[in-house]
Design an enzyme around this catalytic site. Sequence first.
Site, PDB file in Angstrom:
ATOM      1  N   ARG A 547       6.623   6.629   8.239  1.00  0.00           N
ATOM      2  CA  ARG A 547       5.537   6.501   9.211  1.00  0.00           C
ATOM      3  C   ARG A 547       5.791   5.331  10.159  1.00  0.00           C
ATOM      4  O   ARG A 547       6.348   4.307   9.759  1.00  0.00           O
ATOM      5  CB  ARG A 547       4.208   6.246   8.491  1.00  0.00           C
ATOM      6  CG  ARG A 547       3.713   7.407   7.633  1.00  0.00           C
ATOM      7  CD  ARG A 547       2.323   7.102   7.079  1.00  0.00           C
ATOM      8  NE  ARG A 547       2.308   5.880   6.282  1.00  0.00           N
ATOM      9  CZ  ARG A 547       1.225   5.131   6.084  1.00  0.00           C
ATOM     10  NH1 ARG A 547       0.079   5.453   6.646  1.00  0.00           N
ATOM     11  NH2 ARG A 547       1.299   4.045   5.338  1.00  0.00           N
ATOM     12  N   SER A 608      10.490   0.434   0.682  1.00  0.00           N
ATOM     13  CA  SER A 608      10.205   0.626  -0.743  1.00  0.00           C
ATOM     14  C   SER A 608      11.446   1.028  -1.533  1.00  0.00           C
ATOM     15  O   SER A 608      11.487   2.069  -2.203  1.00  0.00           O
ATOM     16  CB  SER A 608       9.094   1.661  -0.909  1.00  0.00           C
ATOM     17  OG  SER A 608       7.918   1.219  -0.286  1.00  0.00           O
ATOM     18  N   ASP A 662       5.515  -2.544  -1.238  1.00  0.00           N
ATOM     19  CA  ASP A 662       4.183  -1.936  -1.207  1.00  0.00           C
ATOM     20  C   ASP A 662       3.156  -2.726  -2.022  1.00  0.00           C
ATOM     21  O   ASP A 662       1.965  -2.702  -1.723  1.00  0.00           O
ATOM     22  CB  ASP A 662       4.243  -0.477  -1.678  1.00  0.00           C
ATOM     23  CG  ASP A 662       4.946  -0.315  -3.021  1.00  0.00           C
ATOM     24  OD1 ASP A 662       5.467  -1.301  -3.560  1.00  0.00           O
ATOM     25  OD2 ASP A 662       4.983   0.820  -3.529  1.00  0.00           O
TER      26      ASP A 662
END
Length: 922
Positions: A547, A608, A662
């Site tokens: 994203r 991540s 995260d």
Amino acid sequence: MDSVEPAGLEPGARAPSCPQKGILQPSDSSELECLQQFKVTKIQLQQIQASLLGSMEQALMREASLAPGVRMLPTYVGSTPHGNEQGNFVVLELGASGASLRILWVTLTGIKGQRVEPKSQEFVIPQEVVQGTGQQLFDFAARCLVEFLDAHSVGNQGLQLGFSFSFPCHQTGLDRSTLISWTKGFRCSGVEGQDVVQLLRDAIQRQGAYSIDVVAVVNDTVGTMMDCEPGVGPCEIGLVVDTGTNACYMEEARHVAVLDEDRGRTCVSIEWGSFSDDKALGPVLTAFDHALDQASLNPGAQRFEKMIGGLYLGELVRLVLVHLAQNRVLFGGYTSPALLSQGSILLEHVTEMEDPSTGVVCVHTVLQDLGLNPEASDAELVQRVCVAVCSRAAQLCAAALAAVLSHLQRSREQQTLQVAVATGGRVLERHPRFHSILQETVKLLASECDVSFIPSVDGGGRGVAMVTAVAARLAKHRRLLEETLAPFRLSREQLEAVQTQMREAMAKGLQREPSSLRMLPTYVRATPDGSERGDFLALDLGGTNFRVLLVRVAEGGVQIINQVYSIPECVAQGSGQQLFDHIVDCIVDFQQKQGLRGQSLPLGFTFSFPCKQLGLDQGILLNWTKGFNASGCEGQDVVHLLREAIRRRQAVELNVVAIVNDTVGTMMSCGYEDPRCEMGLIVGTGTNACYMEELRNVAGVAGDSGHMCINMEWGAFGDDGSLGMLSTCFDVRVDQASINPGKQRFEKMISGMYLGEIVRHILLHLTSLGVLFRGQQTQRLQTRDIFKTKFLSEIESDSLALRQVRAILEDLGLPLTSDDALIVLEVCQAVSRRAAQLCGAGVAAVVEKIRENRGLEELTVSVGVDGTLYKVHPHFASLVAATVRELAPRCVVTFLQSEDGSGKGAALVTAVACRLAQMARV
């Protein structure tokens, strides 16, 4: 028993009005009005069905403002037979067949279709005992028991006894039952309100001859249901029409208010003989019913039973015959003393006289024994009386059974209910047409139910033995289940030990000493204080989709605009340059669509994948995971690779401020809403935590004042063997089958990727012990990862009935009983509870460290949390919080669920970094 004359009919009762003159000839076509009274219409039957259904549901809910006409008593029989029960059992049967008791020695083979004929002996109970004291009755029963066992030389080994006690009782356990009231002619004093099992035990002890364990007290209806061989499905309804009448069925425990249980099933004894709704029964009660009731031992009670039960059918026939004779319709107007004597016509006489092949002969025999000399026309009319009385009884019984079927269909939400009804009792067994009328009427009143009727061979004997055997099986399975799950039930001492070990591992990791906790500095030095403002870009890369986000932080809150881009497999596994060029192309596309071209916005990069962070904007990729294998990236600074791709694009200006994992993003996302948020927690596919540590405690990072967010990487906690005392054989199997044996041991006991596999291995073990699936291994359960962790969340949901739990498991191809579903539920609860408690022990270690770092008596702190397991599981969050309260009583901890920690959190890390940089310049 005293004679009941027609003159004794209650004032105002609907008296029969048969012709007063002359004798009715067989050729007369008009129905006798006195027989017409026994005809019941479909509408009347439906009214009885609806009224009884309402009474049942009121009694189940224990609505105090209502007086239900049935009792709905839980019997504490929680399971139907599996078909493999075996062993020798003693049964004592009292009240099933009048003033007698029966003792049986029952052998169950555990082999379908193979029955051993039980040894049995019937003892007639003297009338003075039936009407005497309770001690007399139970001493008589104990003496008969000793006599029977002596005669069969069974030895004095520990004997298990099932007690069939066929009277209305309030049962509070499988072996605890208080007599509510005597019926069927019994009136022994000192028993009503007492535990009949204890009275029997006391009597057996007074005899002192045998060591006998009274395992279960059962009424004959439950025994009937339990006696039937399991077919396609188990019998779940029992119906008895004998001296009296009753039914039972398997109900979900959550529907039985008195049990206060959410799970499991129990057999409920309806005790429908006491049903007495005047509005429903009034139209079908005859003057003969009123006369019979008034002359009975319990006037006004058991009104429904007195219209159906075998104890009363003969008496109803006698009252009608007396009435017809006195109105000169029968026997030329003659009545004999025997005909006028109550109880002179029995059920056996009625069934014999109604037999279509030999009935006429039997009528003459029975009437002659009563001192009557019937004509042929008399015999035919007597047969019609028997038919009228018994047909009504069968129809009323069918209406009551239809009420039970309607309740089951509605409560189980089944369009078509398929169910087996076990039937027992002399009326059903011996009456020539009762069974067929019952079936026809049930089909009429419950047309959407597919009902099969299975006659019980010996409900009072073998059925009661089966209840006892099932109780023994359940007790054994409960012991094996408890032994299996015991290692998952962690004590406070064990959780405190985990907390202590984590504190020690944290301290070592911070000082760069050997530790299973890496305690990595993230170079995030502060949480949001609410003053952050501006527009920021964020990248979220953690899989084959990534994203790009525009995050606007303003006084009114945070606004997010984002777009998802895919990463083709050829790019994910191509060169590093291809990958990062593709990422920059997507950023440019996003900027153009949002009108941001030419603007240099601060950017936070959530990456991540395993990294070693050297600064807020420096992260060395240790290794690719999740299907990525872009060359030239491992061992490189991914921020540098991104900046190089930006440089190659030339026309793009991007300011990469921070690389974030995260967990840190989760903390920062919640920290914007609550400045007290100083810990981040992820419990999803994997698990991790971070928190704000005092900089002076972090070795290898310059500075002694201020704070530093530490990425604990706590999934690896215990990789040094420190969690060995908590690891079960099931954990070992899951670990050995994983892609990284010996690694991430804490994560493998907590996170969503592994809990379903732990459950699957436990289910395989329980199946091998015969506790589950009747010991039959299924290929589906052998399949790795077939049991997803999401099923734990679904199965443990409070809103699901046990039948819905069964449906989830049956969708997996696991054919199971309700007992199996309950065990699977308990396994899921044990595994997820341990996971939540271990997670809570970790959180307690962290918040206690923060409190001690600051020298506070009490710490108030918030924890930002993300992850599907934490958010979706119905109890995980509350169990974590409860564990933290228990282990860290001096910390007031609030848990905040994060929204978009990887996107919004990355932008906020960037925003805080910009704020701190601006403050430093000032």
